[in-house]
Design an enzyme around this catalytic site. Structure first.
Site, PDB file in Angstrom:
ATOM      1  N   GLU A   1     112.988   4.290  42.783  1.00 61.10           N
ATOM      2  CA  GLU A   1     112.410   4.061  44.156  1.00 61.10           C
ATOM      3  C   GLU A   1     111.972   2.589  44.007  1.00 61.10           C
ATOM      4  O   GLU A   1     110.798   2.733  43.214  1.00 61.10           O
ATOM      5  CB  GLU A   1     111.247   5.138  44.678  1.00 61.10           C
TER       6      GLU A   1
ATOM      7  N   HIS B   1     116.825   3.311  45.417  1.00 66.01           N
ATOM      8  CA  HIS B   1     116.289   3.582  46.634  1.00 66.01           C
ATOM      9  C   HIS B   1     114.964   2.829  47.051  1.00 66.01           C
ATOM     10  O   HIS B   1     114.750   1.786  46.067  1.00 66.01           O
ATOM     11  CB  HIS B   1     116.036   5.218  46.793  1.00 66.01           C
TER      12      HIS B   1
ATOM     13  N   HIS C   1     120.864   5.116  51.130  1.00 65.45           N
ATOM     14  CA  HIS C   1     120.294   4.957  52.504  1.00 65.45           C
ATOM     15  C   HIS C   1     120.402   3.599  52.885  1.00 65.45           C
ATOM     16  O   HIS C   1     119.671   2.830  52.352  1.00 65.45           O
ATOM     17  CB  HIS C   1     118.781   5.726  52.424  1.00 65.45           C
TER      18      HIS C   1
ATOM     19  N   GLU D   1     117.396   1.218  53.112  1.00 65.09           N
ATOM     20  CA  GLU D   1     116.638   1.032  51.845  1.00 65.09           C
ATOM     21  C   GLU D   1     117.205  -0.211  50.972  1.00 65.09           C
ATOM     22  O   GLU D   1     118.381   0.044  50.413  1.00 65.09           O
ATOM     23  CB  GLU D   1     116.454   2.237  50.951  1.00 65.09           C
TER      24      GLU D   1
HETATM   25 ZN   LIG Z   1     116.488   6.741  49.642  1.00 65.62          ZN
END
Ligand SMILES: [Zn+2]
Ligand SMILES: *[C@@H]1O[C@H](CO)[C@@H](O)[C@H](O)[C@H]1NC(C)=O
Ligand SMILES: *[C@@H]1O[C@H](CO)[C@@H](O)[C@H](O)[C@H]1NC(C)=O
Ligand SMILES: *[C@@H]1O[C@H](CO)[C@@H](O)[C@H](O)[C@H]1NC(C)=O
Ligand SMILES: *[C@@H]1O[C@H](CO)[C@@H](O)[C@H](O)[C@H]1NC(C)=O
Ligand SMILES: *[C@@H]1O[C@H](CO)[C@@H](O)[C@H](O)[C@H]1NC(C)=O
Ligand SMILES: *[C@@H]1O[C@H](CO)[C@@H](O)[C@H](O)[C@H]1NC(C)=O
Length: 444
Positions: free
Chosen positions: A282, A191, A84, A87
């Site tokens: 994350e 991410h 993404h 990110e």
């Molecule tokens: Zn992501």
């Protein structure tokens, strides 16, 4: 002569002094990667796996004692970041990890052993167009998540549980080809937007989803260990403190499906079709934090990033040979009780790698329609030794010529009605139970 030496030292200085803590756009990132390769030609290899929609190269830096090609017995590891595009922390962490590895090699004994025993591939940005489209340092930027065709790359892979009609994007195709060509064993997808290590499955069906609303693989113990390894070596992730108004994650880990269901994700694809265990990391509550915060992100993640790579040495590895010692490709090798949706098979050199926690296992090497060999093995803790247990299989015959192939079609393996059963009934049921339990705790 001396003058030239001093000049050379001066030119080396910027790299030796360190990569700065700021966001590196395409040109700066390319310049950095090329400079690393130029100054460390023996233990790095720079290659592109393809181009983004807008034509930017998808650069990978491979590191190891033999960086340009696979070596028998040396497992392949990868990190993929910035899927993404907004990110952004993972992208910068990857550049700092590269710098740390090349400057520590042959100085730090642990990093030297790691690079002696592992080939590490780092893709700092799989969505460079999305990153360039993100213009602001904003915790939740309005643009940049998607690629230039406005597609979410982490919903763009073939999905084993549902048909995924999304058109495969060039970035996705590049990753799929890469996975097919290399024989990755372990991987992570970086991410931002939360702080947790999430493990497969992200999707599921009535076979994989249990009454606690977790979509489990048969390797769930290994995946929980992998996620815990990252979270517990991270400065704060393991505390499980929620970022936003969301659920807390005990130990800083979660099953992907239990958090929220998604189809077409990269981690399920790697595990089902790539013979590669992947988890999703994350790494920041804020997706695009100010650059002043990058040094603390690096400090918080550095040990976790290294410890996670070492896990590629869990379990068992070896070769399958015929009676003449000729390697046999496409032999199914799995531990009993852990058959994969698509059988894990030996690669072109007859090699296999299976990530397993220490313990006793029965390994099954099968040439479909021909013969199975069953071997009992005791697997020690391989990460402590930078090597999985070495165990070869020798078939007491010639390598068979024409034979059946274990098949795994690139189409949904299960059909599932999205609106019935699992997601619609199980999740609310569990949530309702938790809610009732909370009421009980509060009012008793
Ligand atoms: Zn992501
Ligand atoms: C790494 O490998 C080299 C040979 O390529 C060897 O000389 C060295 O001792 C190894 N170092 C460690 C720490 O294993
Ligand atoms: C995908 O496309 C096929 C054929 O075009 C269609 O039958 C199916 O319903 C679609 N699936 C989804 C999830 O959109
Ligand atoms: C060994 O693996 C093959 C292929 O997956 C399977 O057909 C067979 O049943 C397995 N044998 C045992 C004893 O588990
Ligand atoms: C392997 O040993 C290391 C210590 O050397 C330990 O930290 C790690 O948890 C062990 N791994 C497993 C899977 O038991
Ligand atoms: C460590 O790995 C080597 C192979 O790289 C093997 O020969 C040795 O037995 C292993 N030691 C332990 C304690 O597992
Ligand atoms: C719902 O789940 C049950 C048991 O888990 C299964 O037998 C049934 O086929 C499922 N129905 C649908 C529509 O998936």
């Amino acid at each position: 002569m001396m003058g030239q030496l001093y000049l050379a030292l001066l030119l080396l200085l910027p790299l030796a002094v360190g990569l700065d803590f700021s966001y590196h756009h395409t040109q700066e990132m390319e310049a950095f990667l090329k400079e690393v390769h130029r100054s460390h030609p023996d233990n790095t290899h720079l290659y592109s796996i393809g181009k983004s929609v807008e034509g930017r190269d998808l650069w990978v830096l491979a590191l190891g004692r033999f960086p340009t090609q696979h070596t028998i017995g040396i497992p392949e590891f990868k990190y993929v970041a910035n899927m993404h595009g907004d990110e952004s922390v993972g992208r910068e962490l990857m550049l700092h990890l590269i710098e740390f590895l090349v400057t520590s090699d042959e100085h730090d004994p642990v990093i030297t052993r790691l690079l002696n025993s592992t080939r590490i591939h780092i893709l700092p940005s799989i969505n460079p167009d999305g990153f360039e489209a993100t213009t602001q340092f904003d915790c939740f930027p309005p643009y940049g998540r998607y690629n230039a065709n406005m597609q979410d790359l982490n919903r763009n892979f073939p999905d084993p549980f549902n048909s995924n009609n999304a058109t495969v994007q060039p970035e996705t195709q590049a990753v799929m080809n890469w996975i097919k060509n290399e024989m990755f064993v372990l991987s992570a997808n970086l991410h931002g937007g939360s702080l947790v290590a999430s493990y497969p499955f992200d999707n599921g069906n009535s076979v994989t989803i249990t009454s606690d609303a977790i979509s489990r693989t048969l390797d769930n113990d290994v995946f929980m260990h992998l996620a815990r390894t990252y979270a517990s070596n991270h400065a704060i992730m393991h505390k499980g403190t929620p970022c936003h108004n969301e659920d807390a994650f005990p130990e800083g880990i979660t099953n992907g499906y239990a958090w929220y269901r998604l189809k077409g994700g990269m981690q399920d694809y790697n595990y089902i079709w790539g013979q590669c265990f992947e988890i999703t990391l994350e790494l920041s509550c804020c997706q695009y934090p100010p650059k002043e915060e990058l040094p603390s992100f690096w400090n918080d993640n550095k040990m976790a990033l290294i410890e996670y790579i070492k896990q590629v040495h869990l379990g068992v590895k070896g070769r399958v040979l015929d009676k003449h010692g000729t390697p046999i490709p496409d032999v199914i090798v799995e531990a009993t009780g852990r058959q994969h949706v698509c059988p894990y098979k030996t690669h072109r050199n007859g090699e296999y790698y299976l990530l397993l926690l220490p313990g006793s296992y029965k390994l099954n090497a099968t040439i479909p329609g021909f013969l199975s060999l069953l071997h009992d093995v005791y697997i020690p803790n391989g990460t402590a030794n930078f090597s999985a247990l070495q165990h070869d299989f020798v078939f007491p015959t010639e390598k068979p010529g024409r034979r059946e192939m274990a098949s795994c079609p690139m189409k949904p393996l299960y059909s599932l009605d999205y609106h019935k059963n699992t997601s619609a009934t199980l999740k609310p049921t569990v949530n309702t139970l938790i809610f009732i339990y909370i009421l009980y705790e509060v009012f008793r």
